[in-house]
Design a protein around this motif. Structure first.
Motif, PDB file in Angstrom:
ATOM      1  N   ALA A 251      43.875  30.258  28.704  1.00 59.59           N
ATOM      2  CA  ALA A 251      42.292  30.236  27.667  1.00 59.59           C
ATOM      3  C   ALA A 251      41.562  29.678  28.939  1.00 59.59           C
ATOM      4  O   ALA A 251      42.166  28.098  29.339  1.00 59.59           O
ATOM      5  CB  ALA A 251      42.907  29.795  26.486  1.00 59.59           C
ATOM      6  N   GLY A 252      39.821  29.884  28.398  1.00 56.86           N
ATOM      7  CA  GLY A 252      39.010  28.832  29.095  1.00 56.86           C
ATOM      8  C   GLY A 252      38.363  28.949  28.642  1.00 56.86           C
ATOM      9  O   GLY A 252      38.171  29.865  27.975  1.00 56.86           O
ATOM     10  N   TYR A 253      37.004  27.789  29.254  1.00 58.03           N
ATOM     11  CA  TYR A 253      35.573  28.741  28.261  1.00 58.03           C
ATOM     12  C   TYR A 253      34.470  28.898  29.969  1.00 58.03           C
ATOM     13  O   TYR A 253      34.774  28.018  30.427  1.00 58.03           O
ATOM     14  CB  TYR A 253      35.310  27.143  27.652  1.00 58.03           C
ATOM     15  CG  TYR A 253      35.590  27.074  26.147  1.00 58.03           C
ATOM     16  CD1 TYR A 253      35.948  27.173  24.990  1.00 58.03           C
ATOM     17  CD2 TYR A 253      37.374  26.041  26.538  1.00 58.03           C
ATOM     18  CE1 TYR A 253      36.463  27.686  24.128  1.00 58.03           C
ATOM     19  CE2 TYR A 253      38.347  26.346  25.044  1.00 58.03           C
ATOM     20  CZ  TYR A 253      37.749  26.391  24.185  1.00 58.03           C
ATOM     21  OH  TYR A 253      39.054  26.363  22.840  1.00 58.03           O
ATOM     22  N   LEU A 254      33.432  29.530  28.826  1.00 55.79           N
ATOM     23  CA  LEU A 254      32.380  29.678  29.271  1.00 55.79           C
ATOM     24  C   LEU A 254      31.577  28.813  29.556  1.00 55.79           C
ATOM     25  O   LEU A 254      31.000  28.414  28.546  1.00 55.79           O
ATOM     26  CB  LEU A 254      32.436  31.119  29.980  1.00 55.79           C
ATOM     27  CG  LEU A 254      32.590  31.868  29.596  1.00 55.79           C
ATOM     28  CD1 LEU A 254      32.949  33.943  29.622  1.00 55.79           C
ATOM     29  CD2 LEU A 254      33.429  32.338  31.373  1.00 55.79           C
ATOM     30  N   PRO A 255      30.064  28.698  29.835  1.00 54.40           N
ATOM     31  CA  PRO A 255      28.820  27.610  30.231  1.00 54.40           C
ATOM     32  C   PRO A 255      28.609  27.868  28.589  1.00 54.40           C
ATOM     33  O   PRO A 255      28.123  26.495  27.564  1.00 54.40           O
ATOM     34  CB  PRO A 255      28.095  28.517  30.852  1.00 54.40           C
ATOM     35  CG  PRO A 255      28.741  28.778  32.171  1.00 54.40           C
ATOM     36  CD  PRO A 255      29.953  29.700  30.696  1.00 54.40           C
TER      37      PRO A 255
ATOM     38  N   TYR B 158      41.975  34.348  30.832  1.00 55.98           N
ATOM     39  CA  TYR B 158      42.055  34.758  31.924  1.00 55.98           C
ATOM     40  C   TYR B 158      43.237  34.718  33.015  1.00 55.98           C
ATOM     41  O   TYR B 158      44.871  34.350  32.431  1.00 55.98           O
ATOM     42  CB  TYR B 158      41.612  33.094  33.325  1.00 55.98           C
ATOM     43  CG  TYR B 158      40.153  33.162  33.256  1.00 55.98           C
ATOM     44  CD1 TYR B 158      39.379  33.661  33.884  1.00 55.98           C
ATOM     45  CD2 TYR B 158      39.734  31.808  32.557  1.00 55.98           C
ATOM     46  CE1 TYR B 158      37.683  33.123  33.950  1.00 55.98           C
ATOM     47  CE2 TYR B 158      38.800  31.277  32.725  1.00 55.98           C
ATOM     48  CZ  TYR B 158      37.914  32.327  33.293  1.00 55.98           C
ATOM     49  OH  TYR B 158      36.402  31.802  33.278  1.00 55.98           O
ATOM     50  N   VAL B 159      43.611  36.616  32.809  1.00 57.03           N
ATOM     51  CA  VAL B 159      44.696  37.077  33.068  1.00 57.03           C
ATOM     52  C   VAL B 159      45.226  37.013  34.646  1.00 57.03           C
ATOM     53  O   VAL B 159      44.851  37.129  35.460  1.00 57.03           O
ATOM     54  CB  VAL B 159      45.146  37.900  32.816  1.00 57.03           C
ATOM     55  CG1 VAL B 159      46.610  39.195  33.051  1.00 57.03           C
ATOM     56  CG2 VAL B 159      44.513  38.300  31.108  1.00 57.03           C
TER      57      VAL B 159
ATOM     58  N   MET C  43      38.444  39.366  27.996  1.00 53.80           N
ATOM     59  CA  MET C  43      40.211  38.772  28.851  1.00 53.80           C
ATOM     60  C   MET C  43      39.135  39.115  30.678  1.00 53.80           C
ATOM     61  O   MET C  43      38.761  40.742  30.846  1.00 53.80           O
ATOM     62  CB  MET C  43      41.454  40.204  28.674  1.00 53.80           C
ATOM     63  CG  MET C  43      42.259  39.692  27.963  1.00 53.80           C
ATOM     64  SD  MET C  43      43.199  40.499  27.289  1.00 53.80           S
ATOM     65  CE  MET C  43      43.947  41.420  29.502  1.00 53.80           C
ATOM     66  N   VAL C  44      39.693  38.499  31.422  1.00 54.13           N
ATOM     67  CA  VAL C  44      39.245  38.463  32.340  1.00 54.13           C
ATOM     68  C   VAL C  44      40.122  38.716  33.478  1.00 54.13           C
ATOM     69  O   VAL C  44      41.227  37.208  33.384  1.00 54.13           O
ATOM     70  CB  VAL C  44      38.266  36.979  33.110  1.00 54.13           C
ATOM     71  CG1 VAL C  44      38.242  37.648  33.974  1.00 54.13           C
ATOM     72  CG2 VAL C  44      37.103  37.183  32.243  1.00 54.13           C
ATOM     73  N   SER C  45      40.648  39.628  34.072  1.00 53.03           N
ATOM     74  CA  SER C  45      42.335  39.629  35.052  1.00 53.03           C
ATOM     75  C   SER C  45      41.389  39.425  36.510  1.00 53.03           C
ATOM     76  O   SER C  45      40.317  40.027  37.292  1.00 53.03           O
ATOM     77  CB  SER C  45      42.322  41.272  35.143  1.00 53.03           C
ATOM     78  OG  SER C  45      43.092  42.102  34.585  1.00 53.03           O
ATOM     79  N   VAL C  46      42.537  38.309  36.847  1.00 53.56           N
ATOM     80  CA  VAL C  46      41.773  38.165  38.180  1.00 53.56           C
ATOM     81  C   VAL C  46      42.594  38.401  38.631  1.00 53.56           C
ATOM     82  O   VAL C  46      44.474  38.589  39.206  1.00 53.56           O
ATOM     83  CB  VAL C  46      41.930  36.332  37.964  1.00 53.56           C
ATOM     84  CG1 VAL C  46      42.060  35.457  39.363  1.00 53.56           C
ATOM     85  CG2 VAL C  46      41.197  35.851  37.429  1.00 53.56           C
ATOM     86  N   MET C  47      42.068  39.081  40.521  1.00 51.31           N
ATOM     87  CA  MET C  47      43.317  40.030  41.355  1.00 51.31           C
ATOM     88  C   MET C  47      42.724  39.652  43.165  1.00 51.31           C
ATOM     89  O   MET C  47      42.245  39.103  43.061  1.00 51.31           O
ATOM     90  CB  MET C  47      42.894  41.513  41.039  1.00 51.31           C
ATOM     91  CG  MET C  47      42.986  41.822  40.059  1.00 51.31           C
ATOM     92  SD  MET C  47      43.424  43.692  39.574  1.00 51.31           S
ATOM     93  CE  MET C  47      44.772  43.641  39.350  1.00 51.31           C
ATOM     94  N   GLY C  48      44.113  40.505  43.271  1.00 50.29           N
ATOM     95  CA  GLY C  48      43.150  40.058  45.182  1.00 50.29           C
ATOM     96  C   GLY C  48      44.794  39.683  45.533  1.00 50.29           C
ATOM     97  O   GLY C  48      46.265  40.028  45.092  1.00 50.29           O
TER      98      GLY C  48
END
Length: 450
Positions: free
Chosen positions: A264-268, A275-276, A224-229
């Protein structure tokens, strides 16, 4: 059914909400000339610009005028000195059809609010009230609506004190109503306490439900990747660019995202990742407001990685970074999450030959796709470290149980079959404990690190 009915009662329209009609607003910014309350990272012009942006976010709200008035001490009853207050009052009175004043301060006391409304003859809103109303208008899910209702409790308490002092004046000092013997304040305070208890209970049920979903996600081993800002820095646009999710519709407005949403996404290496998208932050966002959304932000603590998105075209980008980092530190996140955070400088297409001052920061344009591959590679590197996962290629015998074991216990990426000798080269992403079990079960298997 009883639970649903109780929930609907808590989500009923708020008595605090400004009516649905149009508001014609005078935005007033108290400019502190010196002292500890003056921020070195911004100017009065930039602060009032953000206040105007908040008003512009609301449908049917119009800014009639923006007024910067100096003050030495914004904490006094009338906020401004006598002369400046008089000048300001005259300006407001001259505005055509003004319906409200937005005083660009975090919170004003109920006494100050009452005095100012008496002097200006229109409702006075502070940042808490305006931001809360934006939240109210943008809340879509039950959880977001409950969190807004929880954030309203301090305002309801403050209004109650006002109402009580007015009743005291009207009744010649008596606080007793119809001889019931119970003070009006006590009754209303008890009602508010019960309401707060019910809201917190309902939020706790939703929190437990989300914890269950999180456990299920963990079983699937999706990182899980939290996207913040800071609000409106381009988080949703970046997630759309990273996932290719067509349904995501970014909006150019403050606080467009109030709920945690997962994509949901994919890495290389074809590793699936979630992605949250999270609520944006704001300078001087009142503590109670952040507190009421802590259930939503709790999800961040369970991430494998945080991506901090910055709008580097914004004149206050340094202050915005400080604000986000301050909120993140207050969330008591695990230190490894703060240490491994990826900083993304967004909107670089608007700056010629942009180069980040921070060595580790990545320059991207979420809108035009610039720098996204480098960002995905950086995310993958950090995810592999955080989760202890490895990318390996193993040689297996197709007649043995290895392939079905790998499909069950790891993420199989590619299978290259060599039919002449009945073997296959299998590229996998595997966690360290599963890798240990694999080596024990199949000690003769050939393993190549990617």
């Amino acid at each position: 059914e009883d639970d649903e009915a109780a929930l609907e009662e808590l989500l009923a329209p708020s008595p605090l909400a400004p009516g649905p009609g149009a508001q014609r607003v005078a935005v007033v910014h108290p400019a502190v000339k010196w002292g500890p309350q003056k921020s070195p990272l911004t100017t009065a012009e930039l602060q009032i610009a953000e206040a105007v942006a908040l008003v512009d976010t609301l449908q049917n709200w119009t800014v009639l005028d923006k007024i910067i008035i100096p003050t030495k001490n914004p904490n006094k009853k009338f906020v401004f000195g006598k002369g400046n207050f008089q000048v300001l009052t005259e300006k407001i009175k001259k505005l055509p059809h003004v319906t409200a004043v937005f005083l660009n301060m975090e919170r004003i006391s109920s006494l100050t609010k009452k005095e100012l409304e008496g002097a200006w003859g229109v409702p006075v809103f502070d940042r808490y009230t305006v931001v809360l109303h934006i939240f109210r208008c943008n809340a879509r899910t039950k959880e977001a609506k409950l969190q807004v209702a929880l954030a309203e409790i301090p305002l309801l308490r403050s209004n109650l004190k006002n109402e009580v002092s007015q009743r005291d004046q009207q009744r010649g000092g008596s606080r007793y109503i119809m001889g019931s013997g119970e003070k009006f304040l006590e009754t209303q305070n008890r009602v508010l306490k019960e309401r707060e208890f019910k809201i917190r209970n309902a939020l706790e049920k939703l929190r437990r439900k989300r914890a269950l979903l999180r456990t299920q996600r963990r079983k699937c081993e999706f990182p899980m990747v939290s996207v913040m800002g800071y609000t409106n820095c381009g988080k949703t646009t970046l997630i759309k660019a990273l996932t290719g999710e067509a349904g995501l519709q970014p909006k150019d407005q403050l606080f467009a995202t109030l709920d945690i949403t997962a994509h949901a996404g994919y890495l290389p290496s074809h590793m699936p990742v979630i992605y949250v998208d999270t609520i944006g932050f704001l300078t001087d966002l009142p503590h109670n407001l952040v507190e009421s959304f802590s259930a939503t932000l709790e999800e961040v603590a369970y991430s494998d990685l945080i991506v901090h998105v910055r709008d580097v075209t914004h004149p206050e980008t340094i202050l915005q970074k400080a604000t986000v980092l301050s909120v993140l530190r207050n969330l008591n996140l695990p230190s490894h999450l703060l240490d491994s955070m990826v900083e993304v400088h967004n909107k670089v297409d608007l700056i010629e030959r942009y180069k980040p001052a921070e060595e580790s920061a990545l320059a991207v344009s979420a809108l035009h796709g610039h720098g996204l591959e480098e960002l995905k590679q950086e995310i993958e590197k950090k995810i592999l470290t955080a989760t202890g996962k490895k990318i390996l290629t193993v040689n297996i015998n197709l007649e043995g149980p290895q392939l079905s074991w790998l499909y069950k216990e790891a993420t199989v990426q590619e299978v290259e079959v060599m039919p002449e000798d009945g073997t296959a080269r299998v590229k996998v992403i595997i966690g360290s404990s599963a890798f240990g079990r694999y080596k024990n079960l199949f000690p003769n298997s050939e393993i190549f690190m990617s």
